[in-house]
Design a protein around this motif. Structure first.
Motif, PDB file in Angstrom:
ATOM      1  N   TRP A  20       0.876  -1.039   0.168  1.00 30.61           N
ATOM      2  CA  TRP A  20       0.065   0.164  -0.028  1.00 30.61           C
ATOM      3  C   TRP A  20       0.978   1.297  -0.281  1.00 30.61           C
ATOM      4  O   TRP A  20       0.606   2.166  -0.624  1.00 30.61           O
ATOM      5  CB  TRP A  20      -1.036  -0.014   1.151  1.00 30.61           C
ATOM      6  N   ALA A  21       1.870   1.317   0.816  1.00 31.69           N
ATOM      7  CA  ALA A  21       2.599   2.409   1.125  1.00 31.69           C
ATOM      8  C   ALA A  21       3.432   2.632  -0.219  1.00 31.69           C
ATOM      9  O   ALA A  21       3.885   3.558  -0.646  1.00 31.69           O
ATOM     10  CB  ALA A  21       3.586   2.398   2.140  1.00 31.69           C
ATOM     11  N   ALA A  22       4.181   1.386  -0.806  1.00 29.14           N
ATOM     12  CA  ALA A  22       5.008   1.466  -2.025  1.00 29.14           C
ATOM     13  C   ALA A  22       4.494   2.071  -3.092  1.00 29.14           C
ATOM     14  O   ALA A  22       5.012   2.813  -4.056  1.00 29.14           O
ATOM     15  CB  ALA A  22       5.762   0.154  -2.291  1.00 29.14           C
ATOM     16  N   VAL A  23       3.471   1.718  -3.574  1.00 27.40           N
ATOM     17  CA  VAL A  23       2.516   2.002  -4.952  1.00 27.40           C
ATOM     18  C   VAL A  23       2.169   3.386  -4.599  1.00 27.40           C
ATOM     19  O   VAL A  23       1.697   4.101  -5.710  1.00 27.40           O
ATOM     20  CB  VAL A  23       1.380   1.097  -5.099  1.00 27.40           C
ATOM     21  N   ARG A  24       2.075   4.165  -3.526  1.00 28.02           N
ATOM     22  CA  ARG A  24       1.596   5.389  -3.343  1.00 28.02           C
ATOM     23  C   ARG A  24       2.899   6.279  -3.377  1.00 28.02           C
ATOM     24  O   ARG A  24       2.659   7.780  -3.473  1.00 28.02           O
ATOM     25  CB  ARG A  24       1.157   5.840  -2.015  1.00 28.02           C
ATOM     26  N   LEU A  25       4.053   5.825  -3.631  1.00 22.99           N
ATOM     27  CA  LEU A  25       5.205   6.823  -3.725  1.00 22.99           C
ATOM     28  C   LEU A  25       5.288   7.341  -5.325  1.00 22.99           C
ATOM     29  O   LEU A  25       4.425   6.627  -6.128  1.00 22.99           O
ATOM     30  CB  LEU A  25       6.417   5.937  -3.672  1.00 22.99           C
ATOM     31  N   THR A  26       5.940   8.229  -5.438  1.00 25.64           N
ATOM     32  CA  THR A  26       6.189   8.875  -7.141  1.00 25.64           C
ATOM     33  C   THR A  26       6.926   7.747  -7.482  1.00 25.64           C
ATOM     34  O   THR A  26       7.622   6.974  -6.949  1.00 25.64           O
ATOM     35  CB  THR A  26       6.910  10.097  -6.990  1.00 25.64           C
ATOM     36  N   GLY A  83      15.959   0.580  -5.423  1.00 26.39           N
ATOM     37  CA  GLY A  83      17.560   0.433  -5.728  1.00 26.39           C
ATOM     38  C   GLY A  83      18.098   0.252  -4.318  1.00 26.39           C
ATOM     39  O   GLY A  83      19.263  -0.297  -4.370  1.00 26.39           O
ATOM     40  N   ASN A  84      17.773   0.520  -3.521  1.00 27.97           N
ATOM     41  CA  ASN A  84      18.256   0.763  -1.944  1.00 27.97           C
ATOM     42  C   ASN A  84      18.108  -0.505  -1.025  1.00 27.97           C
ATOM     43  O   ASN A  84      18.848  -1.057  -0.508  1.00 27.97           O
ATOM     44  CB  ASN A  84      17.968   1.920  -1.004  1.00 27.97           C
ATOM     45  N   THR A  85      16.682  -0.914  -1.141  1.00 31.40           N
ATOM     46  CA  THR A  85      16.323  -1.883  -0.071  1.00 31.40           C
ATOM     47  C   THR A  85      15.341  -2.912  -0.546  1.00 31.40           C
ATOM     48  O   THR A  85      15.111  -3.963   0.096  1.00 31.40           O
ATOM     49  CB  THR A  85      15.705  -1.082   1.149  1.00 31.40           C
ATOM     50  N   ASP A  86      14.724  -2.740  -1.724  1.00 37.24           N
ATOM     51  CA  ASP A  86      13.486  -3.620  -1.950  1.00 37.24           C
ATOM     52  C   ASP A  86      13.337  -3.996  -3.255  1.00 37.24           C
ATOM     53  O   ASP A  86      12.129  -4.340  -3.768  1.00 37.24           O
ATOM     54  CB  ASP A  86      12.096  -2.905  -1.463  1.00 37.24           C
ATOM     55  N   ALA A  87      14.633  -4.448  -3.872  1.00 39.17           N
ATOM     56  CA  ALA A  87      14.484  -4.741  -5.418  1.00 39.17           C
ATOM     57  C   ALA A  87      13.606  -6.161  -5.579  1.00 39.17           C
ATOM     58  O   ALA A  87      13.278  -6.211  -6.629  1.00 39.17           O
ATOM     59  CB  ALA A  87      15.732  -4.752  -5.863  1.00 39.17           C
ATOM     60  N   VAL A  88      13.686  -6.962  -4.610  1.00 40.95           N
ATOM     61  CA  VAL A  88      13.165  -8.396  -4.724  1.00 40.95           C
ATOM     62  C   VAL A  88      11.688  -8.170  -5.196  1.00 40.95           C
ATOM     63  O   VAL A  88      11.204  -9.077  -5.564  1.00 40.95           O
ATOM     64  CB  VAL A  88      13.320  -9.338  -3.678  1.00 40.95           C
ATOM     65  N   ASN A  89      10.963  -7.137  -4.670  1.00 43.12           N
ATOM     66  CA  ASN A  89       9.549  -6.941  -4.758  1.00 43.12           C
ATOM     67  C   ASN A  89       9.394  -5.984  -5.840  1.00 43.12           C
ATOM     68  O   ASN A  89       8.283  -5.776  -6.136  1.00 43.12           O
ATOM     69  CB  ASN A  89       8.926  -6.315  -3.389  1.00 43.12           C
ATOM     70  N   ARG A 115      14.986   5.064   1.990  1.00 45.12           N
ATOM     71  CA  ARG A 115      15.066   4.274   3.218  1.00 45.12           C
ATOM     72  C   ARG A 115      13.839   3.533   3.843  1.00 45.12           C
ATOM     73  O   ARG A 115      12.823   4.244   3.805  1.00 45.12           O
ATOM     74  CB  ARG A 115      15.510   5.134   4.517  1.00 45.12           C
ATOM     75  N   PHE A 116      13.745   2.382   3.844  1.00 48.11           N
ATOM     76  CA  PHE A 116      12.620   1.507   4.161  1.00 48.11           C
ATOM     77  C   PHE A 116      11.981   2.006   5.427  1.00 48.11           C
ATOM     78  O   PHE A 116      10.681   2.302   5.405  1.00 48.11           O
ATOM     79  CB  PHE A 116      12.851   0.048   4.253  1.00 48.11           C
ATOM     80  N   LEU A 117      12.446   2.313   6.535  1.00 49.02           N
ATOM     81  CA  LEU A 117      12.053   2.817   7.832  1.00 49.02           C
ATOM     82  C   LEU A 117      12.343   4.167   7.917  1.00 49.02           C
ATOM     83  O   LEU A 117      13.338   4.860   7.484  1.00 49.02           O
ATOM     84  CB  LEU A 117      12.842   2.157   9.056  1.00 49.02           C
TER      85      LEU A 117
END
Length: 501
Positions: A66-72, A81-87, A436-438
């Protein structure tokens, strides 16, 4: 048309004709319409998948979606590129979809439902391709009845797509073994590439396919070329993934208890797992041929592969093996495929056994459709805060929370109305800001000096809600505040602290 798969139907070398495998004489009394059986199974899966789809609250992983797809777009690429490439593959699929459909539970979960509908059709198609309708129909029905299928048909994560792509790859592998033609291998390579793009652990399926292509009499050389092409395409993602190995730091070391959880995770219910595995055992004992070898390798080889990987890296997580579940379903369904049974006897036995499977999974189906059906009662936490909130309340979370340190902030943002949201006094940046994820936090506990009430949200249910909260937060809260109310909910707990008077 004869084929290598037809050879595999009997372990010997005599040829079995396709018209025998299709059980055409049986198809007429079973099929009441001219609608293909895979379509009927897909429609049934759609109805089951949509039932109660918006009732469970989004849990940590879904909130991350939910949070990721709301990003630009730039911020999303920076995060990947930093933390969540596998998704990344999954987020890149959902972002344009949510730009049109929105980010409600229904919108976020609908792609998984559609993928599961495709999976139900593909399970049925594979069963029909290998053994006719007496195999295809129970395979499709068992798949639809499994609680785990409903669970991930209603989950805003990539697992349903991984299962669908594994089935597509399996179907294309069977077709390529039949014909030996290049187009089927090209399609297979594309399916494997997509599978790895959505979840790298899905590539463990190749361990099973290595045995399948030989058991089905296909061209292992062309298979190796297809696999090499897929691996080459996925190499950049693999390289990035190795630098983001911290994403799996929360996985516990492999244990007997962790291994024992696998059947329940694969089928969504301990009782259902016993029934399906028992049917699969009957099928294996009755049909000791190449098709059994092929399906058993699909079911077992990836599991062995993950067990071996887990000896050197803590990656044993049963959910990563969901794509092996359809192979067990196909093995179980083959127990009904004996051509010696009369149609009426076959129908009665089928109805009885599938009725037992449905009954055994009823409680699990009801559970996955409850408000806490995804394991974390995020809606209940939000409801507690909303009901008792006052202006000036503060929020305190634990950045070192095991497994899901982002969940507390996300559930507040997603489910607590803006007017009732407590002040996030420790946060210096928001979550998923600057890649940064957190969130980043201040270490200065003096931010609490003007606060009279604090909300603390914790993962699971620690008896002491302040235990291991971390640093100056915990010491200041213990010194200046008292836990006045503590709600222990499924997967989460929330406490209200008030300042000493």
């Amino acid at each position: 048309m004869s084929s290598n798969v037809n050879h595999a139907a009997n372990f010997g070398n005599h040829r079995v004709h396709r018209r025998h495998l299709d059980f055409g004489a049986v198809a007429r009394p079973i099929a009441l319409t001219r609608i293909p059986v895979p379509v009927l199974i897909a429609v049934a899966m759609l109805a089951v998948g949509l039932a109660g789809i918006t009732r469970p609250g989004m849990w940590a992983d879904e909130l991350a979606t939910w949070a990721a797809v709301r990003l630009t777009w730039p911020d999303l690429f920076q995060l990947l590129g930093n933390t969540d490439a596998v998704n990344g593959g999954y987020y890149l699929l959902l972002k344009p979809w949510t730009a049109v459909a929105g980010t409600s539970e229904l919108a976020l979960r609908l792609p998984a439902t559609v993928a599961t509908v495709a999976s139900a059709a593909l399970v049925t198609m594979i069963g029909q391709r290998l053994g006719g309708l007496r195999w295809a129909i129970p395979a499709g029905i068992i798949f639809v009845l499994l609680p785990v299928v409903s669970r991930y048909a209603q989950e805003a994560r990539a697992y349903a797509l991984v299962v669908a792509l594994s089935l597509l790859a399996g179907w294309l592998l069977i077709r390529s073994a039949e014909s030996g033609r290049h187009p089927w291998f090209i399609g297979y390579a594309a399916a494997v590439t997509a599978l790895g793009a959505f979840h790298l652990m899905g590539l463990l399926l190749l361990a099973g396919h290595a045995v399948m292509i030989v058991a089905l009499g296909g061209s292992w050389r062309r298979w190796l070329l297809a696999v090499a092409a897929a691996i080459l395409a996925l190499t950049p993602l693999m390289i990035i993934g190795t630098h983001q190995i911290g994403q799996t730091d929360w996985i516990e070391p492999i244990s007997v208890a962790g291994i024992a959880r696998l059947p329940t995770v694969l089928f969504g219910s301990h009782t259902v797992a016993i029934l399906v595995l028992a049917l699969a055992a009957v099928s294996i004992l009755r049909h000791r041929d190449r098709l059994t070898v092929a399906l058993l390798s699909w079911a077992v080889a990836p599991t062995i592969g993950l067990l071996l990987v887990a000896q050197v890296s803590d990656l044993w997580f049963p959910r990563y093996l969901l794509f092996t579940m359809p192979a067990w379903v196909l093995l179980a369904a083959r127990a009904f495929s004996s051509p010696t049974w009369r149609p009426r006897v076959h129908g009665v036995v089928l109805v009885l056994i599938l009725g037992v499977v449905a009954g055994a999974g009823t409680l699990a189906h009801l559970d996955v459709r409850s408000t806490s059906g995804h394991g974390h009662d995020t809606r209940a936490v939000a409801a507690v805060i909303t009901e008792h909130a006052r202006p000036g309340d503060a929020l305190v979370v634990n950045l070192a929370e095991p497994v899901v340190p982002w969940e507390a902030r996300d559930l507040v943002a997603a489910y607590v109305p803006v007017h009732a949201q407590p002040d996030d006094v420790f946060a210096l940046t928001e979550q998923r800001e600057n890649g940064r994820f957190l969130a980043t936090e201040t270490s200065d506990a003096d931010v609490l000096r003007t606060v009279d009430r604090v909300w603390v949200i914790r993962f699971e249910n620690p008896p002491d809600v302040l235990s291991d909260l971390g640093g100056s937060k915990e010491s200041r809260l213990r010194a200046d505040f008292t836990v006045t109310e503590h709600w222990q909910l499924r997967g989460l707990s929330v406490a209200l602290l008030t300042r000493h008077r």
